[in-house]
Design an enzyme around this catalytic site. Structure first.
Site, mmCIF file in Angstrom:
data_model
loop_
_atom_site.group_PDB
_atom_site.id
_atom_site.type_symbol
_atom_site.label_atom_id
_atom_site.label_comp_id
_atom_site.label_asym_id
_atom_site.label_seq_id
_atom_site.Cartn_x
_atom_site.Cartn_y
_atom_site.Cartn_z
ATOM 1 N N ASP A 88 0.898 -0.891 -0.192
ATOM 2 C CA ASP A 88 0.197 -0.094 -0.077
ATOM 3 C C ASP A 88 1.253 1.508 0.134
ATOM 4 O OD1 ASP A 88 -2.461 1.836 0.570
ATOM 5 O OD2 ASP A 88 -1.905 1.736 2.678
ATOM 6 N N ASP A 90 0.156 4.856 0.921
ATOM 7 C CA ASP A 90 -0.792 6.366 2.128
ATOM 8 C C ASP A 90 -0.443 5.313 3.094
ATOM 9 O OD1 ASP A 90 -1.110 8.443 0.207
ATOM 10 O OD2 ASP A 90 -3.369 7.237 -0.139
ATOM 11 N N SER A 176 -2.078 0.286 -5.113
ATOM 12 C CA SER A 176 -2.720 1.946 -3.599
ATOM 13 C C SER A 176 -4.148 2.202 -3.892
ATOM 14 C CB SER A 176 -2.064 3.448 -4.081
ATOM 15 O OG SER A 176 -2.503 4.115 -3.383
ATOM 16 N N GLY A 177 -5.229 2.541 -3.149
ATOM 17 C CA GLY A 177 -6.354 2.880 -3.269
ATOM 18 C C GLY A 177 -6.665 4.464 -3.212
ATOM 19 N N LYS A 221 -7.348 -4.709 -4.821
ATOM 20 C CA LYS A 221 -5.909 -5.431 -3.852
ATOM 21 C C LYS A 221 -5.566 -6.991 -4.181
ATOM 22 C CE LYS A 221 -4.516 -1.056 -1.980
ATOM 23 N NZ LYS A 221 -4.093 0.073 -0.676
#
Length: 297
Positions: A88, A90, A176-177, A221
């Site tokens: 990930d 953030d 990543s979102g 993901k």
């Protein structure tokens, strides 16, 4: 010995007494143990053990070291070094939530950060929460993206994690979102082979308040982890996934070594391994790398 318990603390904080207490707790739980092996002086050590499960070893050692700044990861000794890293971005590879920081340029940081916090703790649907937050930024100048990037900082240990795994042949992907504007820059700076994320839409130098479909969320993901493992011709047991939010939990639980890194409570509670005190170098120690093997990018 068929299992190993790795003890990791911030540099200089791992005392021999803590290792001795962990070893005694494993013995009391019915394990046979070997003498500890240092991975980095006063920072990380391995305790090889047999006779109990990793879950039992983890529980025993955590009880013995309660309140001490020591991270514990118990796992099978075979296959510790992973061939695929999925990370990930953030609050994992970078120290901030980039969308929250971007919102600061619209005067909405606190409002949007409150939504982010709930989404990352699994209280809100990720995709809906993302659309809501992006919608609030409609009309914001795209210049704010660059200004946000200039203030973004890497998590300590990020470069060493990726550079060391790359040097030993692992594929490293940032998933990543967040948004491609940031993931592309982070991937290039840290050394990831690739990045996968969402795209903010813009027109006439402003954000439109929309994000391109499909949104990369929790299911995507996990799907990316499975797809990249298949492309590499490896099983999920040869993968490492790390993240902090609820949208990371499925990939963390599916990976051979899934790590909740300084994670939200719901994620830390559900993950098999977690790092709460050390930096990202902990993921290298967990794979059995010694400090002198780290590649400094």
């Amino acid at each position: 010995m068929d299992h190993v318990l790795t003890l990791i603390a911030p540099q200089g904080a791992l005392a021999p007494d803590a290792i001795a207490a962990a070893r005694a707790s494993l013995a009391a739980a019915g394990a046979a143990t070997e003498a500890p092996g240092w991975l980095s002086a006063a920072e990380a050590a391995d305790l090889a053990f047999a006779g109990i499960t990793p879950e039992a070893a983890d529980a025993a050692a955590r009880a013995a070291l309660a309140g001490q700044p020591v991270d514990l990861i118990a796992q099978p000794a075979e296959g510790r070094r992973k061939r695929l890293l999925i990370a990930d971005m953030d609050s994992t590879i970078v120290t901030s939530e980039t969308l929250d920081e971007l919102a600061g340029f619209a005067g909405l940081k606190d409002r949007i950060a409150a939504i982010t916090k709930r989404a990352m703790n699994g209280e809100l649907d990720f995709e809906s929460a993302l659309r809501e937050r992006v919608g609030m930024l409609a009309g914001l100048s795209v210049d704010a993206l660059q200004r946000t990037w200039e203030a973004t900082e890497l998590m300590p240990g990020a470069r060493e994690l990726v550079a060391t795994m790359r040097a030993t042949g692992a594929r490293c992907a940032l998933v990543s979102g967040g948004f491609t504007f940031f993931t592309g820059r982070v991937a290039a700076l840290v050394g990831f082979h690739e990045h996968h994320s969402n795209t903010l839409l813009e027109a006439d130098g402003q954000l439109t308040g929309h994000v391109a479909d499909p949104i990369l969320g929790r299911n995507a993901k996990l799907a990316t982890l499975r797809r990249l493992a298949a492309e590499e011709g490896i099983g999920l047991e040869a993968t490492l996934a790390v993240g902090d939010g609820a949208n990371d939990l499925d990939m963390i639980q599916a990976a051979g070594l899934g790590v909740a890194f300084r994670a939200k409570p719901v994620v830390a509670a559900a993950a098999r391994a977690r790092v709460e005190h050390a930096d990202l170098r902990a993921l290298l120690f967990a794979q059995g790398y010694r400090a002198e093997e780290f590649v400094v990018a």
